[in-house]
Design a protein around this motif. Structure first.
Motif, mmCIF file in Angstrom:
data_model
loop_
_atom_site.group_PDB
_atom_site.id
_atom_site.type_symbol
_atom_site.label_atom_id
_atom_site.label_comp_id
_atom_site.label_asym_id
_atom_site.label_seq_id
_atom_site.Cartn_x
_atom_site.Cartn_y
_atom_site.Cartn_z
ATOM 1 N N LEU A 62 -2.931 -5.120 8.251
ATOM 2 C CA LEU A 62 -3.191 -4.085 7.255
ATOM 3 C C LEU A 62 -4.705 -3.902 7.178
ATOM 4 O O LEU A 62 -5.444 -4.883 7.033
ATOM 5 N N TYR A 63 -5.159 -2.668 7.293
ATOM 6 C CA TYR A 63 -6.608 -2.457 7.328
ATOM 7 C C TYR A 63 -7.025 -1.334 6.388
ATOM 8 O O TYR A 63 -6.230 -0.462 6.023
ATOM 9 N N ASN A 64 -8.278 -1.397 5.986
ATOM 10 C CA ASN A 64 -8.869 -0.361 5.151
ATOM 11 C C ASN A 64 -9.491 0.700 6.039
ATOM 12 O O ASN A 64 -10.127 0.386 7.043
ATOM 13 N N ALA A 65 -9.286 1.962 5.655
ATOM 14 C CA ALA A 65 -9.701 3.083 6.495
ATOM 15 C C ALA A 65 -10.532 4.059 5.679
ATOM 16 O O ALA A 65 -10.123 4.477 4.587
ATOM 17 N N GLY A 66 -11.685 4.434 6.216
ATOM 18 C CA GLY A 66 -12.534 5.430 5.576
ATOM 19 C C GLY A 66 -12.460 6.753 6.318
ATOM 20 O O GLY A 66 -12.437 6.785 7.554
ATOM 21 N N ASN A 67 -12.442 7.830 5.563
ATOM 22 C CA ASN A 67 -12.324 9.164 6.153
ATOM 23 C C ASN A 67 -13.667 9.889 6.163
ATOM 24 O O ASN A 67 -14.437 9.814 5.207
ATOM 25 N N SER A 68 -13.965 10.565 7.265
ATOM 26 C CA SER A 68 -15.100 11.481 7.354
ATOM 27 C C SER A 68 -14.524 12.883 7.495
ATOM 28 O O SER A 68 -13.958 13.223 8.535
ATOM 29 N N GLN A 69 -14.653 13.683 6.450
ATOM 30 C CA GLN A 69 -13.954 14.969 6.395
ATOM 31 C C GLN A 69 -14.291 15.884 7.567
ATOM 32 O O GLN A 69 -13.433 16.612 8.065
ATOM 33 N N ARG A 105 -15.413 9.837 2.594
ATOM 34 C CA ARG A 105 -15.582 8.448 2.143
ATOM 35 C C ARG A 105 -14.399 7.900 1.361
ATOM 36 O O ARG A 105 -14.500 6.840 0.753
ATOM 37 N N VAL A 106 -13.288 8.582 1.357
ATOM 38 C CA VAL A 106 -12.102 8.084 0.675
ATOM 39 C C VAL A 106 -11.509 6.930 1.485
ATOM 40 O O VAL A 106 -11.317 7.046 2.700
ATOM 41 N N TYR A 107 -11.222 5.822 0.803
ATOM 42 C CA TYR A 107 -10.620 4.658 1.456
ATOM 43 C C TYR A 107 -9.109 4.669 1.249
ATOM 44 O O TYR A 107 -8.619 4.698 0.114
ATOM 45 N N THR A 108 -8.384 4.636 2.351
ATOM 46 C CA THR A 108 -6.930 4.523 2.318
ATOM 47 C C THR A 108 -6.528 3.264 3.092
ATOM 48 O O THR A 108 -7.381 2.502 3.546
ATOM 49 N N GLY A 109 -5.224 3.050 3.260
ATOM 50 C CA GLY A 109 -4.743 1.877 3.977
ATOM 51 C C GLY A 109 -3.921 2.243 5.188
ATOM 52 O O GLY A 109 -3.035 3.103 5.115
ATOM 53 N N GLY A 110 -4.202 1.598 6.325
ATOM 54 C CA GLY A 110 -3.419 1.774 7.538
ATOM 55 C C GLY A 110 -2.815 0.452 7.984
ATOM 56 O O GLY A 110 -3.121 -0.610 7.424
ATOM 57 N N GLN A 111 -1.962 0.511 8.996
ATOM 58 C CA GLN A 111 -1.392 -0.701 9.596
ATOM 59 C C GLN A 111 -1.477 -0.591 11.109
ATOM 60 O O GLN A 111 -1.306 0.497 11.671
ATOM 61 N N ALA A 112 -1.754 -1.714 11.753
ATOM 62 C CA ALA A 112 -1.835 -1.770 13.214
ATOM 63 C C ALA A 112 -1.023 -2.960 13.706
ATOM 64 O O ALA A 112 -0.896 -3.976 13.015
ATOM 65 N N LEU A 113 -0.484 -2.836 14.899
ATOM 66 C CA LEU A 113 0.332 -3.886 15.505
ATOM 67 C C LEU A 113 -0.358 -4.400 16.761
ATOM 68 O O LEU A 113 -0.682 -3.620 17.663
ATOM 69 N N THR A 149 -10.639 4.623 -3.885
ATOM 70 C CA THR A 149 -10.267 3.581 -2.929
ATOM 71 C C THR A 149 -8.949 2.930 -3.322
ATOM 72 O O THR A 149 -8.641 2.770 -4.500
ATOM 73 N N THR A 150 -8.186 2.591 -2.320
ATOM 74 C CA THR A 150 -7.136 1.580 -2.433
ATOM 75 C C THR A 150 -7.517 0.536 -1.384
ATOM 76 O O THR A 150 -7.074 0.602 -0.239
ATOM 77 N N THR A 180 -9.562 -0.875 -6.751
ATOM 78 C CA THR A 180 -9.520 0.551 -7.024
ATOM 79 C C THR A 180 -10.913 1.035 -7.431
ATOM 80 O O THR A 180 -11.465 0.587 -8.430
ATOM 81 N N ALA A 181 -11.463 1.926 -6.621
ATOM 82 C CA ALA A 181 -12.746 2.579 -6.916
ATOM 83 C C ALA A 181 -13.845 1.576 -7.250
ATOM 84 O O ALA A 181 -14.706 1.844 -8.082
#
Length: 368
Positions: free
Chosen positions: A278-285, A295-303, A337-338, A356-357
Motif C-alpha cells: 500500500l503506497y501513498n501517491a501524489g498527483n500533479s494536475q 499535490r493531493v495525496y491518495t492511496g494506491g496498491q502494488a503487487l 491527504t489520506t 488526514t491533511a
C-alpha cells in the motif's frame, strides 16, 4: 415522498458512497470502508504537556497536530503510535517539532491516549539527527520473538534520515540510528531518506516481520520507492544496480493519480499472490489526473513477486482511497491527504490508519 424522507434517502446514499473504497483487482487488500458518519479517531490537544529533556521546559507536545500513525496489535487492543506536533509560532509544515505519542483502543475506533510521548529527541547519541525538528512518521512491525521494530524519520531541519529503534514493551526504546549508516562508508548518510515499510506476513492470526530468501525486506522512500534488505532488522543494505546506483522499484506515472510522487505506506503484506504494497501517491494536475488537483495525496496498491521483492507484477490504475470528507481536506495540508501508515489485522478484519491533511488520524476497515 416528503422532503424529510427525500433528504434522509439522499444522506444515506452519500454516506454509502463515501464509505465504499474501490477494489479494482482481486489481489488487493480490502475492500476498505469508512465507518458511518466517519470522524477522526485522534486529534490535537493543546492541554497535554511533558517536561522536554532537551529544553527542561514544559512542552505542549501535541498542540499543533496528531497525524501519520503506525499501528500494532498487542494483546486484545490496537496500539497506534502517532506523530504529534508541538506548535512553534506560525511556522510552515516542517517547522514545528514532532514527537511520537501512543493511543490504545479495544475496538479500533475509540482511543485513550497516554499523557506523554513515548518516543522523542533526547540527550542521546541521536540528538544531532533529531533536534530541533524531532521524530516523524513511524511505521512499526513485530518479530516472531516479540521484539517491536520502529522505523521513523529523524528531522534535524537539515536532512531527513530514515532510522530504526527497537522495544520490548512499546514504551522503552533503543535507538539504533540511520538505517544506512554503515553502508559503503556512510554514502547515503547525508542524503534524504524516509518512509521505511518492512514486509510482514500473517502467521497464526498475527502480523510479523517476514523473511524472504533469508532476509528481511523494506520498501522505503519518496518520490520513488526503493528497496533494502537486512538480516537483523537494524542494519540495512539498499538495493543497487550493477552501476552502484539506487534501483527504484516503483515510480510516478504521468497520466495517473500517482503522477507527482510515490511514497511507501504501512508495512507491506506477503500474501499467496505476492507482496501487496500500500503506497501513498501524489498527483500533479498538469501531467496527472485533472479532477484530483495538485499535490493531493491518495492511496494506491502494488503487487510484487514473493520471491523477488523488486519485481513489480501489477499496480492499481485508480486510487483505492482519497480525501473526500471535510477532515481529510482541511488542516495544515489543505490540498488533502489520506496518508497511509498503519495497518493491522484485528478480530478478523483489516484496520488501516491514515493521516488526514497533516492534522488528524482516520481509519477505514474491511468487513469482518
Amino acid at each position: 415522498m416528503g422532503n424529510k424522507a427525500f433528504f434522509y434517502l439522499i444522506s444515506i446514499c452519500i454516506a454509502t458512497t463515501l464509505a465504499a473504497q474501490t477494489k479494482e483487482k482481486q489481489w488487493m487488500l480490502g475492500q476498505f470502508e469508512r465507518p458511518v458518519n466517519a470522524q477522526p479517531v485522534l486529534q490535537s490537544d493543546s492541554t497535554s504537556y511533558f517536561v522536554d529533556p532537551m529544553t527542561q521546559k514544559e512542552a505542549h507536545w501535541e498542540s499543533m497536530a496528531t497525524f501519520n500513525p503506525a499501528a500494532i496489535v498487542k494483546g486484545d487492543s490496537i496500539y497506534v503510535l502517532y506523530r504529534a506536533e508541538e506548535k512553534l509560532g506560525e511556522k510552515e509544515i516542517g517547522g514545528h517539532r514532532s514527537r511520537i505519542g501512543m493511543a490504545i483502543s479495544a475496538d479500533g475506533s475509540h482511543f485513550t491516549k497516554r499523557p506523554e510521548p513515548i518516543f522523542y529527541p533526547n540527550n542521546d547519541d541521536q540528538k544531532e539527527n533529531e533536534w530541533p525538528g524531532g521524530v516523524e512518521d513511524p511505521r512499526i512491525v513485530q518479530t516472531e520473538t516479540g521484539l517491536y521494530v520502529l522505523t521513523y524519520t529523524q528531522w534535524n531541519r537539515k536532512v531527513p534520515k530514515l532510522a530504526v529503534a527497537t522495544s520490548k514493551d512499546l514504551v522503552h526504546w533503543d535507538k539504533h540510528g540511520p538505517v544506512f549508516k554503515n553502508h559503503r562508508n556512510g554514502l547515503y548518510l547525508e542524503r534524504e531518506t524516509k518512509s521505511g515499510a518492512i514486509v510482514t506476513e500473517l502467521k497464526n492470526g498475527k502480523l510479523v516481520a517476514a523473511k524472504i530468501n533469508g532476509s528481511y525486506w523494506m520498501y522505503y522512500g519518496v518520490p520513488h520507492i526503493w528497496l533494502a534488505h537486512s538480516t537483523d532488522l537494524i542494519h540495512w543494505t539498499p538495493l543497487e544496480t550493477h552501476e552502484d546506483k539506487l534501483a527504484p522499484v516503483l515510480s510516478p506515472r504521468p497520466g495517473y493519480f500517482d503522477s507527482w510522487l510515490v511514497e511507501a505506506g504501512p508495512p507491506p503484506i506477503l500474501t499467496d499472490k505476492g507482496i501487496v504494497v500500500l503506497y501513498n501517491a501524489g498527483n500533479s494536475q498538469a501531467v496527472g489526473v485533472k479532477d484530483l488537483g495538485n499535490r493531493v495525496y491518495t492511496g494506491g496498491q502494488a503487487l510484487f513477486d514473493a520471491n523477488e521483492p523488486w519485481k513489480l507484477l501489477d499496480r492499481t490504475d485508480q486510487p483505492f482511497i482519497k480525501p473526500e470528507l471535510p477532515f481529510e481536506k482541511s488542516g495544515q495540508y489543505k490540498d488533502g491527504t489520506t496518508f497511509l501508515e498503519g495497518l493491522v489485522w484485528f478480530k478478523g478484519a483489516w484496520y488501516l490508519y491514515y493521516g488526514t491533511a497533516d492534522s488528524m488520524v482516520g481509519v477505514v476497515t474491511t468487513q469482518k
